[in-house]
Design a protein around this motif. Structure first.
Motif, PDB file in Angstrom:
ATOM      1  N   SER A  54       0.981  -1.088  -0.056  1.00 60.81           N
ATOM      2  CA  SER A  54      -0.052   0.086   0.031  1.00 60.81           C
ATOM      3  C   SER A  54       1.089   1.127   0.136  1.00 60.81           C
ATOM      4  N   LYS A  55       0.318   2.486  -0.413  1.00 60.62           N
ATOM      5  CA  LYS A  55       1.078   3.574  -0.351  1.00 60.62           C
ATOM      6  C   LYS A  55       1.240   4.163   0.879  1.00 60.62           C
ATOM      7  N   TYR A  56       0.481   3.855   1.824  1.00 61.68           N
ATOM      8  CA  TYR A  56       0.909   4.153   3.361  1.00 61.68           C
ATOM      9  C   TYR A  56       1.852   3.437   3.778  1.00 61.68           C
ATOM     10  N   ALA A  57       2.110   2.082   3.545  1.00 62.45           N
ATOM     11  CA  ALA A  57       3.184   1.334   4.199  1.00 62.45           C
ATOM     12  C   ALA A  57       4.318   1.958   3.495  1.00 62.45           C
ATOM     13  N   LEU A  58       4.474   2.172   2.167  1.00 63.65           N
ATOM     14  CA  LEU A  58       5.503   2.806   1.280  1.00 63.65           C
ATOM     15  C   LEU A  58       5.854   4.105   2.040  1.00 63.65           C
ATOM     16  N   THR A  59       5.038   4.906   2.221  1.00 61.37           N
ATOM     17  CA  THR A  59       5.279   6.291   2.837  1.00 61.37           C
ATOM     18  C   THR A  59       6.029   6.214   4.227  1.00 61.37           C
ATOM     19  N   ALA A 115      -5.508   2.238   7.330  1.00 60.61           N
ATOM     20  CA  ALA A 115      -4.293   2.847   6.901  1.00 60.61           C
ATOM     21  C   ALA A 115      -3.245   2.701   7.866  1.00 60.61           C
ATOM     22  N   ILE A 116      -2.971   3.077   9.142  1.00 61.46           N
ATOM     23  CA  ILE A 116      -1.807   3.079  10.001  1.00 61.46           C
ATOM     24  C   ILE A 116      -1.580   1.601  10.520  1.00 61.46           C
ATOM     25  N   ASP A 117      -2.498   0.792  10.795  1.00 63.39           N
ATOM     26  CA  ASP A 117      -2.204  -0.305  11.517  1.00 63.39           C
ATOM     27  C   ASP A 117      -1.825  -1.299  10.407  1.00 63.39           C
ATOM     28  N   PRO A 118      -2.182  -1.243   9.303  1.00 61.15           N
ATOM     29  CA  PRO A 118      -1.572  -2.486   8.375  1.00 61.15           C
ATOM     30  C   PRO A 118      -0.283  -1.880   7.626  1.00 61.15           C
ATOM     31  N   ALA A 119      -0.185  -0.477   7.725  1.00 54.59           N
ATOM     32  CA  ALA A 119       1.203  -0.051   7.109  1.00 54.59           C
ATOM     33  C   ALA A 119       2.239  -0.332   8.412  1.00 54.59           C
ATOM     34  N   VAL A 120       1.781  -0.197   9.498  1.00 55.45           N
ATOM     35  CA  VAL A 120       2.944  -0.428  10.773  1.00 55.45           C
ATOM     36  C   VAL A 120       3.322  -1.972  10.631  1.00 55.45           C
ATOM     37  N   GLU A 121       2.250  -2.893  10.441  1.00 57.20           N
ATOM     38  CA  GLU A 121       2.496  -4.242  10.541  1.00 57.20           C
ATOM     39  C   GLU A 121       3.527  -4.683   9.341  1.00 57.20           C
ATOM     40  N   GLU A 122       3.246  -4.110   8.177  1.00 55.04           N
ATOM     41  CA  GLU A 122       4.021  -4.466   7.004  1.00 55.04           C
ATOM     42  C   GLU A 122       5.406  -3.744   7.118  1.00 55.04           C
ATOM     43  N   VAL A 123       5.537  -2.645   7.541  1.00 60.59           N
ATOM     44  CA  VAL A 123       6.981  -2.144   7.835  1.00 60.59           C
ATOM     45  C   VAL A 123       7.596  -2.918   8.838  1.00 60.59           C
ATOM     46  N   SER A 124       7.022  -3.325   9.959  1.00 63.76           N
ATOM     47  CA  SER A 124       7.672  -3.886  10.893  1.00 63.76           C
ATOM     48  C   SER A 124       8.093  -5.391  10.440  1.00 63.76           C
ATOM     49  N   ALA A 125       7.449  -5.902   9.594  1.00 66.10           N
ATOM     50  CA  ALA A 125       7.729  -7.288   8.929  1.00 66.10           C
ATOM     51  C   ALA A 125       8.672  -7.242   7.798  1.00 66.10           C
ATOM     52  N   LEU A 126       8.664  -6.215   7.012  1.00 68.93           N
ATOM     53  CA  LEU A 126       9.427  -6.392   5.856  1.00 68.93           C
ATOM     54  C   LEU A 126      10.826  -5.617   6.029  1.00 68.93           C
ATOM     55  N   SER A 127      10.887  -4.616   6.893  1.00 66.03           N
ATOM     56  CA  SER A 127      11.965  -3.690   6.819  1.00 66.03           C
ATOM     57  C   SER A 127      13.104  -3.988   8.145  1.00 66.03           C
ATOM     58  N   ASP A 128      14.213  -3.416   8.402  1.00 68.47           N
ATOM     59  CA  ASP A 128      14.968  -3.600   9.617  1.00 68.47           C
ATOM     60  C   ASP A 128      14.605  -3.019  10.725  1.00 68.47           C
ATOM     61  N   TYR A 129      13.246  -2.392  10.901  1.00 68.97           N
ATOM     62  CA  TYR A 129      13.013  -1.524  11.997  1.00 68.97           C
ATOM     63  C   TYR A 129      11.599  -2.137  12.492  1.00 68.97           C
ATOM     64  N   ILE A 130      11.437  -2.062  13.955  1.00 71.48           N
ATOM     65  CA  ILE A 130      10.311  -2.396  14.412  1.00 71.48           C
ATOM     66  C   ILE A 130       9.475  -1.090  14.640  1.00 71.48           C
ATOM     67  N   VAL A 131       8.321  -0.817  14.257  1.00 76.15           N
ATOM     68  CA  VAL A 131       7.709   0.386  14.035  1.00 76.15           C
ATOM     69  C   VAL A 131       6.348   0.570  15.039  1.00 76.15           C
TER      70      VAL A 131
END
Length: 333
Positions: free
Chosen positions: A148-153, A198-214
């Protein structure tokens, strides 16, 4: 004094690309899609060696098309980027200012399916990039894996801030956060819908796929959410290895895996301790099963705010689940 390191001095490599910080925290006046944002990042990378110069850049349409067979999506994205006006926070004469610029200048697209796109970076935007000293380094695999664009942002925001040694959190007004995320006007107007969709799904994706927990927590003024706090911390070696494995998997089921991991790693927030004692573990498990996709702790906070000043419930666990049912009916995902 040493000269400040400029963003244009940073180099993309085989795994990562560079994005000026000013273009991470911009506010979209005209909303963009996930494909638009990805394509724009590719256009910036392709132009990087001469991005501050008044020259024409050339890229193959196949590089922008990705796995899609049609060039229609590329053309649509180019037109939206040309029409897009954004607000960028800059410094002018030592004072903070807002500069409104277009993201993309004139361009020529050859009609052949395997043809080229010639494009220009607008003059004012070139100046902003030239003066930039803060940037995000984005991993290509992650950029294309986010759904999602929210996750990318959100990913770009964390990558811009992740290496700040003296900070691991930042507060934003709710309106500023909506602007940076590019939420269209009139959409997701309530905090609960913005958080759930928007926010919760983005947080979950970024925490799962990046080097950071958000994490993103709400801050209330009175009974209304007016600000949010964004927090991040780098994963250990085991967490980074798990990200590498996840990026190798098929995208099928990725959202469900991200949600499960986010719930598993996320304890009851400290701020809820001040609202009341934790409920039984089985109550939280029941809430997860009955109302999949909802943030059980956020709803607990809403329940405790609603119950404040009322006589204590005889059975808090049953009262919480009953409130949750009504909340889910009024705020469908």
């Amino acid at each position: 004094m040493s000269k400040a390191y400029r963003t244009v001095d940073a180099r993309p490599n085989a795994q990562t690309l560079v994005k000026p910080g000013e273009l991470v925290d911009l506010v979209e006046v005209t909303p963009l899609t996930l494909a638009d944002r990805r394509i724009y990042n590719q256009l910036l990378e392709n132009a990087w060696d001469a991005i501050e110069k008044p020259v024409t850049h050339v890229i193959s349409k196949s590089d922008l098309r990705g796995s899609h067979n049609s060039n229609d999506r590329v053309g649509g994205s180019i037109e939206r980027l040309m029409a897009s006006i954004v607000k960028v926070q800059v410094m002018r004469d030592g004072e903070p200012a807002i500069e409104r610029v277009q993201l993309l200048g004139g361009n020529v697209e050859t009609t052949r399916r395997d043809g080229l796109l010639e494009y220009e970076i607008p003059q004012r935007l070139r100046r902003i990039i030239k003066d930039s000293t803060v940037f995000a380094r984005l991993q290509r695999e992650v950029m294309f894996a986010l759904s999602s664009k929210y996750a990318l942002t959100l990913y770009e925001m964390v990558q811009k801030r992740g290496n700040l040694r003296w900070r691991s959190s930042e507060k934003f007004s709710l309106e500023d956060m909506r602007g940076v995320l590019g939420v269209p006007k009139g959409k997701l107007t309530s905090w609960s819908n913005l958080k759930l969709r928007a926010i919760d799904p983005a947080v979950e994706e970024v925490s799962a796929l990046s080097d950071y927990i958000v994490e993103v927590d709400s801050i209330k003024t009175g009974r209304r959410v007016t600000h949010i706090e964004l927090r991040w911390w780098r994963k250990d070696a085991g967490g980074e290895a798990e990200v590498e494995r996840e990026l190798q998997f098929s995208s099928v089921g990725r959202k469900e895996r991200a949600t499960a991991k986010a719930e598993a790693m996320r304890p009851r927030p400290d701020w809820l301790d001040a609202k009341g004692a934790a409920l039984r573990t089985e109550t939280y498990e029941t809430a997860k099963l009955r109302f999949p996709g909802y943030d059980i702790y956020f709803v607990e906070g809403e329940w405790r705010a609603w119950a404040a000043g009322k006589p204590p419930a005889r059975d808090p666990d049953k009262a919480y689940l009953a409130f949750f049912k009504t909340f889910a009916e009024n705020n469908p995902i």
